[in-house]
Design a protein around this motif. Structure first.
Motif, PDB file in Angstrom:
ATOM      1  N   GLU A  16      -8.108  -5.537  -2.222  1.00 15.41           N
ATOM      2  CA  GLU A  16      -8.061  -4.291  -1.106  1.00 15.41           C
ATOM      3  C   GLU A  16      -7.173  -2.947  -1.841  1.00 15.41           C
ATOM      4  N   LEU A  17      -6.149  -3.406  -2.562  1.00 16.41           N
ATOM      5  CA  LEU A  17      -5.497  -2.191  -3.205  1.00 16.41           C
ATOM      6  C   LEU A  17      -6.385  -1.476  -4.376  1.00 16.41           C
ATOM      7  N   GLU A  18      -6.997  -2.460  -5.185  1.00 21.24           N
ATOM      8  CA  GLU A  18      -8.085  -1.771  -6.108  1.00 21.24           C
ATOM      9  C   GLU A  18      -8.876  -0.931  -5.175  1.00 21.24           C
ATOM     10  N   ASP A  19      -9.275  -1.166  -3.990  1.00 24.49           N
ATOM     11  CA  ASP A  19     -10.171  -0.453  -3.423  1.00 24.49           C
ATOM     12  C   ASP A  19      -9.655   0.915  -2.682  1.00 24.49           C
ATOM     13  N   CYS A  20      -8.461   0.998  -2.829  1.00 26.47           N
ATOM     14  CA  CYS A  20      -7.762   2.213  -2.348  1.00 26.47           C
ATOM     15  C   CYS A  20      -7.753   3.221  -3.388  1.00 26.47           C
ATOM     16  N   ALA A  21      -8.207   2.792  -4.723  1.00 22.22           N
ATOM     17  CA  ALA A  21      -8.106   3.795  -5.894  1.00 22.22           C
ATOM     18  C   ALA A  21      -6.613   4.751  -5.944  1.00 22.22           C
ATOM     19  N   PHE A  22      -5.366   3.831  -5.836  1.00 20.99           N
ATOM     20  CA  PHE A  22      -4.217   4.794  -5.950  1.00 20.99           C
ATOM     21  C   PHE A  22      -4.169   5.123  -7.518  1.00 20.99           C
ATOM     22  N   PRO A  23      -4.117   6.378  -7.403  1.00 25.44           N
ATOM     23  CA  PRO A  23      -3.995   7.028  -8.897  1.00 25.44           C
ATOM     24  C   PRO A  23      -2.592   6.547  -9.519  1.00 25.44           C
ATOM     25  N   LEU A  24      -1.597   6.190  -8.817  1.00 23.89           N
ATOM     26  CA  LEU A  24      -0.277   5.945  -9.378  1.00 23.89           C
ATOM     27  C   LEU A  24      -0.081   4.289  -9.787  1.00 23.89           C
ATOM     28  N   LEU A  25      -1.250   3.448  -9.197  1.00 23.62           N
ATOM     29  CA  LEU A  25      -1.019   2.393  -9.453  1.00 23.62           C
ATOM     30  C   LEU A  25      -1.526   1.887 -10.872  1.00 23.62           C
ATOM     31  N   GLN A  26      -0.825   1.403 -11.715  1.00 18.18           N
ATOM     32  CA  GLN A  26      -1.195   1.144 -13.261  1.00 18.18           C
ATOM     33  C   GLN A  26      -1.558  -0.271 -13.525  1.00 18.18           C
ATOM     34  N   ASP A  27      -1.039  -1.058 -12.552  1.00 22.92           N
ATOM     35  CA  ASP A  27      -0.949  -2.626 -13.144  1.00 22.92           C
ATOM     36  C   ASP A  27      -0.673  -3.486 -12.176  1.00 22.92           C
ATOM     37  N   VAL A  28      -1.322  -4.751 -11.693  1.00 24.19           N
ATOM     38  CA  VAL A  28      -0.658  -5.660 -10.915  1.00 24.19           C
ATOM     39  C   VAL A  28      -0.682  -7.123 -11.370  1.00 24.19           C
ATOM     40  N   VAL A  29       0.302  -7.703 -11.278  1.00 23.07           N
ATOM     41  CA  VAL A  29       0.331  -9.075 -11.849  1.00 23.07           C
ATOM     42  C   VAL A  29       0.692  -9.883 -10.700  1.00 23.07           C
ATOM     43  N   ILE A  30      -0.292 -11.123 -10.499  1.00 22.33           N
ATOM     44  CA  ILE A  30      -0.146 -12.043  -9.462  1.00 22.33           C
ATOM     45  C   ILE A  30       0.409 -13.273 -10.195  1.00 22.33           C
ATOM     46  N   GLY A  40       7.816   8.440  -5.557  1.00 22.54           N
ATOM     47  CA  GLY A  40       7.545   9.780  -5.403  1.00 22.54           C
ATOM     48  C   GLY A  40       6.061   9.836  -6.293  1.00 22.54           C
ATOM     49  N   LYS A  41       5.402  11.113  -6.168  1.00 23.48           N
ATOM     50  CA  LYS A  41       3.931  11.306  -6.154  1.00 23.48           C
ATOM     51  C   LYS A  41       3.904  11.539  -7.783  1.00 23.48           C
ATOM     52  N   PHE A  46       0.641  -1.233  -0.094  1.00 28.45           N
ATOM     53  CA  PHE A  46      -0.061   0.069  -0.154  1.00 28.45           C
ATOM     54  C   PHE A  46       0.864   1.321  -0.113  1.00 28.45           C
ATOM     55  N   ARG A  47       1.952   1.128   0.629  1.00 31.32           N
ATOM     56  CA  ARG A  47       3.036   2.355   0.586  1.00 31.32           C
ATOM     57  C   ARG A  47       3.586   2.599  -0.611  1.00 31.32           C
ATOM     58  N   ILE A  48       3.992   1.365  -1.494  1.00 31.58           N
ATOM     59  CA  ILE A  48       4.510   1.416  -2.804  1.00 31.58           C
ATOM     60  C   ILE A  48       3.503   2.068  -3.799  1.00 31.58           C
ATOM     61  N   ALA A  49       2.315   1.519  -3.651  1.00 29.53           N
ATOM     62  CA  ALA A  49       1.208   2.039  -4.522  1.00 29.53           C
ATOM     63  C   ALA A  49       0.972   3.537  -4.273  1.00 29.53           C
ATOM     64  N   ASN A  50       1.216   4.037  -3.134  1.00 24.65           N
ATOM     65  CA  ASN A  50       0.709   5.415  -2.616  1.00 24.65           C
ATOM     66  C   ASN A  50       1.882   6.233  -3.290  1.00 24.65           C
TER      67      ASN A  50
END
Ligand code: NAD
Ligand code: LMR
Length: 325
Positions: free
Chosen positions: A56-70, A31-32, A22-26
């Motif tokens: 939960e990451l999706e539910d934070c709606a982080f503007p910087l988070l563009q993609d997630v691979v699992i 940086g912002k 969550f910190r990385i995605a923020n």
């Protein structure tokens, strides 16, 4: 928009990652203004839990988070990465000594070293958090044969931060008043929290505190045993503070440490009597996306004794995993 920084994080279903991701995605590392993409690795049996964390990451709606691979495949996790947080491994539980983890975790880092070698960008920055962090980082580097060893580091920053707060409380100053402090050696109870060159608001920290007995008999053991104290208090090892330290380590490496020293586990160049190739905590200054070892320090007799002790433990750990190096 600029290309996202691709960041692999292992142990994604674990308790450190429940804070770290969550910190990385923020934007707390790059940086912002820099988008990020997360490449999350965990074991097959943990995939469902990782999916829950991603919800939960999706539910934070982080503007910087563009993609997630699992994924449960290290090669997929490390493909084209700019940075890697190697957190996944078995944590110590009550009654277990840190070194008991050595064999359980060594094999993980051999396999991941080969995968890192195959897919990561050659300038990717890697931090190993999973314990025993220093020796795991050495195994990772040894098995990533064409990947620059200087880009693989081990986390000593939690110990560094722990000591800063203890010093600040004792000296009655804020943590950011303290400079030129370092934790040498292994992330284990042998680590050496060294105030020899440290200052508080520019004055020698040892003079400001004026209590050498406290330093030797309270500060050093308190910091060395803090991980154990947290396990006893929480019933689980440190998590949010470990994630925070990993963020501090990577952010400073990428953005710079403003001229101050930070503690990083890096592959020894033989200086300060630390055998070449051991991943040992040393003082570094970060600038322009690189770390530079602080060189030319005089080492007094007490420092020598403390350094030799932690270095001896690192050498023993290297011996114990020599088959994987
Ligand atoms: P955790 O048990 O909550 O999570 C670990 C995760 O790693 C689990 O989801 C597990 O499935 C996963 N994992 C195990 N093997 C894996 C593999 N081969 N590949 C990918 N994932 C794998 O543990 P945690 O509390 O998050 O701690 C993680 C590690 O960090 C532990 O080794 C712990 O001791 C260490 N730690 C280090 C520091 C430090 O300062 N260096 C501080 C705190 C914790
Ligand atoms: C810590 O320092 O909190 C971690 O390394 C956990 C541990 O096993 O001590």
């Amino acid at each position: 928009m600029t290309q996202p920084k691709r960041i692999a994080v292992t142990g994604a279903a674990g308790q450190i990652c429940y804070s770290l991701l969550f910190r990385i995605a923020n934007g707390d590392v790059y940086g912002k203004d820099t988008p990020v993409a997360l490449q999350l690795l965990d074991l097959p049996q943990a995939q469902k839990a990782v999916k829950g964390v991603v919800m939960e990451l999706e539910d934070c709606a982080f503007p910087l988070l563009q993609d997630v691979v699992i994924t449960d495949d290290p090669k997929a996790a490390f493909r084209d990465i700019d940075a890697g947080f190697f957190v996944g491994s078995r944590p110590r539980t009550q009654g277990m000594e840190r070194r008991d983890l050595l064999n359980a975790n060594a094999e993980i880092f051999r396999v991941q070293g080969e995968a890192l070698n195959e897919g990561a960008k050659r300038d990717a920055k890697v931090i190993v958090v999973g314990n025993p962090a220093n020796t795991n980082a050495m195994i990772l580097a040894a098995n990533a044969k064409d990947f620059p060893t200087e880009n693989i580091t081990a986390m000593l920053r939690l110990d560094h931060n722990r000591a800063l707060t203890q010093f600040a409380q004792k000296a009655g100053v804020s943590v950011d008043a303290i400079a030129k402090f370092v934790v040498w050696g292994n992330h284990s109870p042998t680590m050496f929290a060294d105030w020899t060159n440290a200052t508080a608001d520019g004055k020698p920290l040892a003079e400001v505190i004026g209590d050498e007995a406290w330093y030797k008999e309270t500060l050093i053991p308190t910091v060395a045993k803090r991980g154990t104290a947290i396990i006893e208090a929480r019933g689980a090892s440190s998590a949010a503070s470990a994630a925070n330290a990993a963020i501090d380590h990577m952010r400073d490496w990428i953005k710079g440490s403003d001229g101050d020293w930070v503690s990083m586990g890096v592959s020894s160049d033989g200086s300060y009597g630390i055998p070449e190739g051991l991943m040992a905590g040393v003082p570094v200054v970060c600038e322009g996306g690189a770390y530079k070892r602080v060189t030319g320090l005089e080492i007094g007799p007490f420092q020598r004794q403390m350094l030799d002790r932690t270095v001896a433990e690192l050498s023993e750990e290297r011996e114990a995993v020599s088959a994987l190096l």
